[in-house]
Each structure stands twice: as structure tokens, then as C-alpha cells.
Design a protein around this motif. Sequence first.
Motif, PDB file in Angstrom:
ATOM      1  N   ILE A 219      56.386  37.102  30.396  1.00 34.50           N
ATOM      2  CA  ILE A 219      55.998  37.288  31.795  1.00 34.50           C
ATOM      3  C   ILE A 219      56.382  38.672  32.328  1.00 34.50           C
ATOM      4  O   ILE A 219      55.538  39.352  32.938  1.00 34.50           O
ATOM      5  N   PRO A 220      57.632  39.163  32.140  1.00 35.22           N
ATOM      6  CA  PRO A 220      57.963  40.495  32.695  1.00 35.22           C
ATOM      7  C   PRO A 220      57.080  41.623  32.170  1.00 35.22           C
ATOM      8  O   PRO A 220      56.499  42.368  32.982  1.00 35.22           O
ATOM      9  N   PRO A 221      56.915  41.801  30.844  1.00 32.80           N
ATOM     10  CA  PRO A 221      56.045  42.903  30.400  1.00 32.80           C
ATOM     11  C   PRO A 221      54.584  42.701  30.782  1.00 32.80           C
ATOM     12  O   PRO A 221      53.880  43.667  31.090  1.00 32.80           O
ATOM     13  N   LEU A 222      54.111  41.445  30.772  1.00 36.16           N
ATOM     14  CA  LEU A 222      52.725  41.203  31.163  1.00 36.16           C
ATOM     15  C   LEU A 222      52.501  41.499  32.641  1.00 36.16           C
ATOM     16  O   LEU A 222      51.443  42.013  33.024  1.00 36.16           O
ATOM     17  N   LEU A 223      53.466  41.166  33.471  1.00 32.23           N
ATOM     18  CA  LEU A 223      53.330  41.428  34.901  1.00 32.23           C
ATOM     19  C   LEU A 223      53.255  42.924  35.163  1.00 32.23           C
ATOM     20  O   LEU A 223      52.417  43.391  35.956  1.00 32.23           O
ATOM     21  N   THR A 224      54.095  43.682  34.485  1.00 32.97           N
ATOM     22  CA  THR A 224      54.051  45.140  34.647  1.00 32.97           C
ATOM     23  C   THR A 224      52.726  45.705  34.159  1.00 32.97           C
ATOM     24  O   THR A 224      52.114  46.560  34.810  1.00 32.97           O
ATOM     25  N   SER A 291      56.530  50.876  38.493  1.00 33.68           N
ATOM     26  CA  SER A 291      57.645  51.583  37.869  1.00 33.68           C
ATOM     27  C   SER A 291      58.967  50.892  38.172  1.00 33.68           C
ATOM     28  O   SER A 291      59.815  50.723  37.285  1.00 33.68           O
ATOM     29  N   TRP A 292      59.151  50.472  39.410  1.00 30.80           N
ATOM     30  CA  TRP A 292      60.375  49.740  39.767  1.00 30.80           C
ATOM     31  C   TRP A 292      60.430  48.396  39.050  1.00 30.80           C
ATOM     32  O   TRP A 292      61.484  47.990  38.562  1.00 30.80           O
ATOM     33  N   LEU A 293      59.298  47.719  38.965  1.00 29.09           N
ATOM     34  CA  LEU A 293      59.267  46.405  38.325  1.00 29.09           C
ATOM     35  C   LEU A 293      59.590  46.509  36.841  1.00 29.09           C
ATOM     36  O   LEU A 293      60.282  45.646  36.280  1.00 29.09           O
ATOM     37  N   ARG A 294      59.112  47.553  36.184  1.00 30.27           N
ATOM     38  CA  ARG A 294      59.400  47.732  34.765  1.00 30.27           C
ATOM     39  C   ARG A 294      60.896  47.911  34.533  1.00 30.27           C
ATOM     40  O   ARG A 294      61.477  47.313  33.613  1.00 30.27           O
TER      41      ARG A 294
END
Length: 322
Positions: A219-224, A291-294
Amino acid sequence: MSATDFPRPAALRPRPAMLAAPAGFLAELWKDKAAFAGFAFLILVVLVAIFAPVLAPHDPAAQSVLSRLTPPAWTERGSAAHLLGTDMLGRDVFSRLLHGARASLMVGVSVVLLAGSAGVALGLVAGYRGGRTDTVIMRVVDVFVAFPGLLLTLLLVAMIGPSTSTMIVVLAFSNWMIYTRLVRGIVLSMRATPFIEAAEVLGCGPGRILRLHILPNLIPPLLTLAILEFTNILLAEAALSFLGLGVQPPDTSWGLDIANGKNYMLIAWWPITFPGLAIAATVLSVNLFASWLRVTTDPAEREKRHARGRARALRRTSSENG
């Protein structure tokens, strides 16, 4: 009555999870002022797109020859009835800007959902099953990647016929392989981890492992990636609409408004300036937030940011004591 029966003071009661999570998210986001500004602008754009029919002072398709090319309200020949002026057909630029946000955001979100769903599914299958299945899927991905994305999109739209629905399907068809490559690489690295091997030893089937153990970690990398791809789709929609292969009149979008006003840019700057600024500001806001989310969702990046913060604090303390 026991002591545990008395109601807790409001300050001591635990905050509900559904309230604590958004508060923690905003508190973390506030530490990065640029990302917070980008996120706030995106929320504003979404609200404007949703409530465009209520906020727009005029019908975006209503024409008035007598009011054509009226400058913005703050200029010398401007009119208070048209805040951002009118275009070559007398249509209100501000109203078209609000309604154009609906089309641009709808195309971006729809393409990300369609391409992401197909790409994630194929990436999960290729990465987990491996073997011939992985080879076939990745060779298909290589074939699609070999074609220039925008050229393939232009060719397909020109063959099928320009419309908003056609543009959404074609853009999704041209971008699914990005998600497939990302997901396959992560799944291949996760298959060798102990918790996946333990789940297989305990008898968990592939579907359960993919659904409960692998997919949540994606989920984290896909969301970014989805947020970054949204900006590419937004620019692609503007380019297609500018070329007349995207959103068709009487509907409107930011790219279409720029195309309509390009022939008048030397005598009237406002019909193309405000849609162009809207596209630029939206893309910049998405990139700042992504960028912040990554950094926030990557443990290694969070450790680096925390270390830099502690180093700055130590230098500040030493200079004050020094």
C-alpha cells in the motif's frame, strides 16, 4: 459505586481511532510546510470540482457575443460580473475553470484506478507464481514499454474516436505496466522473507498470502506511485484535449480551454493563463505531497529525517552553550 464507575474527565478519555488518525496525519504533515500547502490546495481543488455547479456564477457553456474577450475584473476594462474575464465566445472564464477541474480530476482518478487495478493484479500473479507465467507477463510489459506512451495514446484515440470515456480507457491501457513492474519487484523480494515462508509452511493458500500478507505491505509504495502517476495523467489529459482528442465541447477541461484560447493569446492573455496556472499549481501540489508521503511511509527515509533533525538540534544546543 466503585472508582471505576465514575466517568473519566474529557481530557483523560482516549480519543477515538477515527479521530486520532486524521489528527496524527495532519500533525505529521504540518511539519513539512510545503507538503501541507500542497495537500491543502489539493483539497481545495477537490471541493471546487465537487461543488462547481453551486460555486460557478454563470453557465460555463453560455455564450455572449457582446461580452467576448472581457478582461478580468481588476483590469481597466474589466467587469465585476466576470471575475476572470471571458473568452472569445463570451463564456465566463471563472465558471469554466471550476467546471474544468471536474473533468480533469475525473479523468486522472479514473485512469489511476483502472490502470492500478490491472497492473497490481498482474504484478501479484507474476511475482508470486514466477516461472512461465512471470516470463509471459513481463514480456508483454516489455512490449508495451517499448512503445512511446503518448504516441501510442494518440494513435489509439485517433483510431477509436475522441471522447472522454475513450481517453480514460486508452490512458489506462497505456499505463498499467508501471504498476506491474513495481508490484512484481516487491513481491519477488518478499517471497524470500521468513513470514511468507512461515505462512506457506502453515498451509496458507496463495490467495490468502497475497491478500493478507503481501498486499498490505504494497500500500505505501503503491499510494506514492498512484499520486505521482496522477500528475502524468493530468498532463496527458491536458495534452490530448489541447490537440482535440480528449474532452469534447460542450464539456470543458483545462486543456481544452487552453486550446480554445491559443489563437487569441496575443490580444487576450486570460483565457489560457488561468487554466495553465491551475494545471501547474495542481501538478506542483501533487508532487510536494507525494514527496512527503514517500518519506513518511519509508522507514529508512524516516530514520534519515529523524537523524538530520537530531543533528540540527544538537548543533543548536552546542552553539547556545558554547
